[in-house]
Write an enzyme that holds these catalytic residues in place. Structure first.
Site, PDB file in Angstrom:
ATOM      1  N   GLU A 190     -34.373  66.283  97.585  1.00  0.00           N
ATOM      2  CA  GLU A 190     -34.713  66.368  98.994  1.00  0.00           C
ATOM      3  C   GLU A 190     -33.425  66.626  99.770  1.00  0.00           C
ATOM      4  O   GLU A 190     -32.495  65.820  99.725  1.00  0.00           O
ATOM      5  CB  GLU A 190     -35.363  65.084  99.487  1.00  0.00           C
ATOM      6  CG  GLU A 190     -36.750  64.842  98.917  1.00  0.00           C
ATOM      7  CD  GLU A 190     -37.361  63.552  99.431  1.00  0.00           C
ATOM      8  OE1 GLU A 190     -36.874  63.035 100.465  1.00  0.00           O
ATOM      9  OE2 GLU A 190     -38.296  63.054  98.796  1.00  0.00           O
ATOM     10  N   ASP A 217     -35.381  56.858 110.046  1.00  0.00           N
ATOM     11  CA  ASP A 217     -34.279  56.564 109.136  1.00  0.00           C
ATOM     12  C   ASP A 217     -33.475  55.353 109.573  1.00  0.00           C
ATOM     13  O   ASP A 217     -33.323  55.072 110.765  1.00  0.00           O
ATOM     14  CB  ASP A 217     -33.355  57.779 109.023  1.00  0.00           C
ATOM     15  CG  ASP A 217     -34.059  58.967 108.395  1.00  0.00           C
ATOM     16  OD1 ASP A 217     -34.656  58.778 107.328  1.00  0.00           O
ATOM     17  OD2 ASP A 217     -34.034  60.064 108.973  1.00  0.00           O
TER      18      ASP A 217
END
Length: 258
Positions: free
Chosen positions: A47, A58
């Site tokens: 990724e 995040d």
């Protein structure tokens, strides 16, 4: 066949390991070397994070990586340019992970076309509403054979999960918790029950479990209950500390054995 579909078709009994890193961190020029090293060391899928100024899903580690990448001058166009240079060398699936704002600014059609030209097989867009995916993104992505990977969490209803499973292809990204990204030492019984519940649904798509995987306990739990595991924050931390992909992988594999 799309590389993501091929990976799962050929690896039914293999516990896969996918790693995330943010393009442009630690260095703007290091993207290709990190991916080459991952492929050489047996990582199943990569990724590639698209840095963004407000990565709301995040945790601090990936937020810091995105900030550093942006300061280094990394852009989505630069990512495509760098990936295009190694397209013929890389045989494992590459999945771009980034927020909708950046992709919309680039243009959906141009984004999907650039994915094909640079060897990218799919994209994960955490803030993409499913309605927008169906109406706007999916028709274009299907045209270019790009897989748009959707996320589910412990709070996602069974009806919603089956709807996602019926209308996507590639794999389903199982987020281990509704919290932000970040390494965890263990998965508690509630998370284990979530893993077992989804496993018992016998979904059409394979599943990968991510968020919080950083050691043997969390890795084995993920691989026991899905096709494999996705590691992000732990690897990003090690890569930033060492500034060397081989060294970071050595330390990661050591941590996953404990």
């Amino acid at each position: 066949m799309n590389k993501i579909n091929r990976l799962f078709a050929e690896s039914k009994d293999k516990k896969l390991l996918s790693l995330y890193f943010c393009a442009g961190c630690p260095t703007k020029e290091g993207t290709a070397d990190v991916i080459r090293t991952m492929q050489r060391r047996g990582i199943s899928m990569v990724e590639v994070g698209i840095p963004f100024s407000d990565p709301m899903a995040d945790g601090p580690v990936i937020q810091d990586a995105a900030t550093k990448a942006l300061k280094n001058g990394m852009t989505l166009q630069t990512i495509f340019d760098q990936l295009k240079e190694i397209k013929e060398e890389i045989h494992i699936p590459l999945v771009l992970m980034g927020y909708l704002n950046v992709i919309m600014q680039y243009g959906i059609e141009d984004f999907c076309k650039a994915c094909v030209e640079s060897g990218v097989s799919g994209a994960i867009i955490p803030d993409l509403p499913f309605k927008d995916y169906q109406e706007t993104i999916k028709p274009v992505a299907d045209k270019y054979d790009i897989r748009i990977i959707m996320l589910i969490t412990p709070e996602t209803s069974e009806e919603r999960i089956r709807f996602i499973d019926d209308n996507t292809d590639g794999f389903v990204y199982m987020v281990s918790s509704a919290a932000i990204t970040g390494a965890q030492q263990s998965f508690d019984e509630a998370k284990q029950e979530y893993f077992r519940r989804i496993d018992a649904m016998n979904l059409r798509n394979p599943r990968m479990i991510g968020f919080g995987i950083s050691n043997k306990q969390t890795l084995e739990s993920a691989q026991r209950n899905a096709a494999g595991a996705i590691i992000g924050s732990k690897f990003v931390t090690l890569l930033n500390e060492s500034n060397n992909a081989d060294e970071a992988l050595d330390k990661l594999f050591d941590a996953l054995a404990k």
